[in-house]
Every structure is written in structure tokens, then in C-alpha cells.
Design an enzyme around this catalytic site. Structure first.
Site, PDB file in Angstrom:
ATOM      1  CG  HIS A   1       0.787   5.246   4.332  1.00 14.43           C
ATOM      2  ND1 HIS A   1      -0.079   5.043   5.387  1.00 14.43           N
ATOM      3  CD2 HIS A   1       1.643   4.193   4.353  1.00 14.43           C
ATOM      4  CE1 HIS A   1       0.251   3.933   6.019  1.00 14.43           C
ATOM      5  NE2 HIS A   1       1.300   3.398   5.419  1.00 14.43           N
TER       6      HIS A   1
ATOM      7  CG  HIS B   1      -0.268  -0.166   2.513  1.00 10.32           C
ATOM      8  ND1 HIS B   1       0.123  -1.402   2.971  1.00 10.32           N
ATOM      9  CD2 HIS B   1       0.096   0.708   3.464  1.00 10.32           C
ATOM     10  CE1 HIS B   1       0.701  -1.278   4.150  1.00 10.32           C
ATOM     11  NE2 HIS B   1       0.712   0.011   4.473  1.00 10.32           N
TER      12      HIS B   1
HETATM   13  P1  5GP Z   1       1.735   0.321   7.406  1.00  8.73           P
HETATM   14  O1  5GP Z   1       2.098   0.537   8.836  1.00  8.73           O
HETATM   15  O2  5GP Z   1       1.690  -1.149   7.067  1.00  8.73           O
HETATM   16  O3  5GP Z   1       2.542   1.120   6.434  1.00  8.73           O
HETATM   17  O4  5GP Z   1       0.283   0.920   7.239  1.00  8.73           O
HETATM   18  C1  5GP Z   1      -0.892   0.228   7.529  1.00  8.73           C
HETATM   19  C2  5GP Z   1      -1.956   1.264   7.687  1.00  8.73           C
HETATM   20  O5  5GP Z   1      -3.213   0.642   7.627  1.00  8.73           O
HETATM   21  C3  5GP Z   1      -1.882   1.993   9.030  1.00  8.73           C
HETATM   22  O6  5GP Z   1      -1.745   3.394   8.795  1.00  8.73           O
HETATM   23  C4  5GP Z   1      -3.193   1.647   9.709  1.00  8.73           C
HETATM   24  O7  5GP Z   1      -3.739   2.730  10.428  1.00  8.73           O
HETATM   25  C5  5GP Z   1      -4.072   1.257   8.545  1.00  8.73           C
HETATM   26  N1  5GP Z   1      -5.071   0.271   8.883  1.00  8.73           N
HETATM   27  C6  5GP Z   1      -4.871  -0.881   9.580  1.00  8.73           C
HETATM   28  N2  5GP Z   1      -6.035  -1.571   9.664  1.00  8.73           N
HETATM   29  C7  5GP Z   1      -6.963  -0.857   8.997  1.00  8.73           C
HETATM   30  C8  5GP Z   1      -8.364  -1.060   8.744  1.00  8.73           C
HETATM   31  O8  5GP Z   1      -8.970  -2.061   9.138  1.00  8.73           O
HETATM   32  N3  5GP Z   1      -9.004  -0.091   8.040  1.00  8.73           N
HETATM   33  C9  5GP Z   1      -8.358   1.027   7.575  1.00  8.73           C
HETATM   34  N4  5GP Z   1      -9.091   1.918   6.895  1.00  8.73           N
HETATM   35  N5  5GP Z   1      -7.046   1.244   7.796  1.00  8.73           N
HETATM   36  C10 5GP Z   1      -6.360   0.313   8.507  1.00  8.73           C
END
Ligand code: 5GP
Ligand code: ZN
Length: 137
Positions: A104, A102
Site C-alpha cells: 500500500h 501488495h
Molecule cells: P490488504 O488488506 O490485503 O492489505 O489490502 C487489500 C486492499 O485491496 C484493500 O485496501 C482493499 O480496499 C483493496 N481492494 C480489494 N479489492 C479491490 C478491487 O477489486 N479493486 C481495488 N482497486 N482495490 C481492491
């Protein structure tokens, strides 16, 4: 399309978990992050399950980045952002917590709390040269 039954983002794609979608096409979907760094913080994903930047194929990567740019443009227009950060965390050692690739999209605002996560400081020339050698040998 590859899916992982244990992946929360695959569950969002399948409609098994709720999300607030802001953009979608055949291959990608973008939805608001539940823990927003700033208002409008959006997560953009390929609909197919790819673990991270090192494993996603070029077509899926391109499609995801194209959607990220659309989301960035919309946030700039509608939320009066003064800038946008695109962030990708690849690997647990780099803050990745959801192992479905993903990007951001983080709209930036005057006086928001975000700070550059490193302090720009001139590097050691020999070390930079040695690293260059390791990367290009
Ligand atoms: P990472 O830390 O892997 O770069 O980002 C994962 C992102 O996914 C985090 O910013 C977290 O807040 C978001 N996230 C985790 N679970 C969910 C969810 O169930 N729904 C949504 N909309 N965002 C999520
Ligand atoms: Zn997934």
C-alpha cells in the site's frame, strides 16, 4: 507468469476486473485502492501471483518496491502529500485480506485521520533480550 484464477488482483492484471492504473511496467502494476485510507491510496503488485511477503521471490519484491517508490514520488509531487506510508500486511493475522502480495502506498496529509497503530512505550529489557536470543540462536 504464475496466475491464480480465483485471485482478484490476478483478474485486475488480466483486465478481467476494472482498475484505475497509475503506474505499470513489465512486471508490476499500481492502481488506486477502492477503499482509500487517504486520497491517492494506491496498491502496488507484481503481475505474477505471489501470496505474500514470505513467499515472493527477491526479484519480484524488488520490482514491486521500485514501482511503489515511483508512485510515492508522483503522489508527493501531484497531490501535495506531506509524507508517505508504505504498508504491507502479511498474513490474515496481520490484516492481509487479498492474498496476492501488495504494497500500500498511502499519501499523508495535514490533519488526515490516520494514526500510528501502536503506542510507542519502552519495552521490558529482559523480554527484548530474550526475543533477540530467539531471533539469533
Ligand atoms: P490488504 O488488506 O490485503 O492489505 O489490502 C487489500 C486492499 O485491496 C484493500 O485496501 C482493499 O480496499 C483493496 N481492494 C480489494 N479489492 C479491490 C478491487 O477489486 N479493486 C481495488 N482497486 N482495490 C481492491
Ligand atoms: Zn493473484
Amino acid at each position: 507468469m504464475a496466475q491464480d484464477p480465483d485471485c482478484i488482483f490476478c483478474k485486475i492484471v488480466a483486465g478481467e476486473l476494472p482498475s484505475l492504473v497509475v503506474a505499470e511496467d513489465d512486471d508490476t502494476v499500481a492502481f488506486l485502492d477502492v477503499n482509500p485510507a487517504t486520497p491517492g491510496h494506491t496498491v502496488v503488485i507484481p503481475k505474477a501471483h505471489h501470496r505474500d511477503l514470505l513467499t515472493i521471490d527477491d526479484d519480484a519484491l524488488q520490482a514491486t518496491l521500485a514501482t511503489a517508490r515511483r508512485v510515492a514520488a508522483t503522489a508527493s509531487d501531484r497531490l501535495d502529500a506531506v509524507g508517505i506510508n508504505l504498508v504491507n500486511n502479511c498474513g490474515a493475522g496481520a490484516w492481509q485480506t487479498v492474498f496476492h502480495f501488495h504494497v500500500h502506498v498511502i499519501p499523508r496529509y495535514e490533519d488526515d485521520p490516520l494514526r500510528l497503530p501502536w503506542v510507542p512505550t519502552p519495552g521490558d529489557r529482559d523480554e527484548i533480550t530474550a526475543t533477540h536470543a530467539r531471533l539469533t540462536a
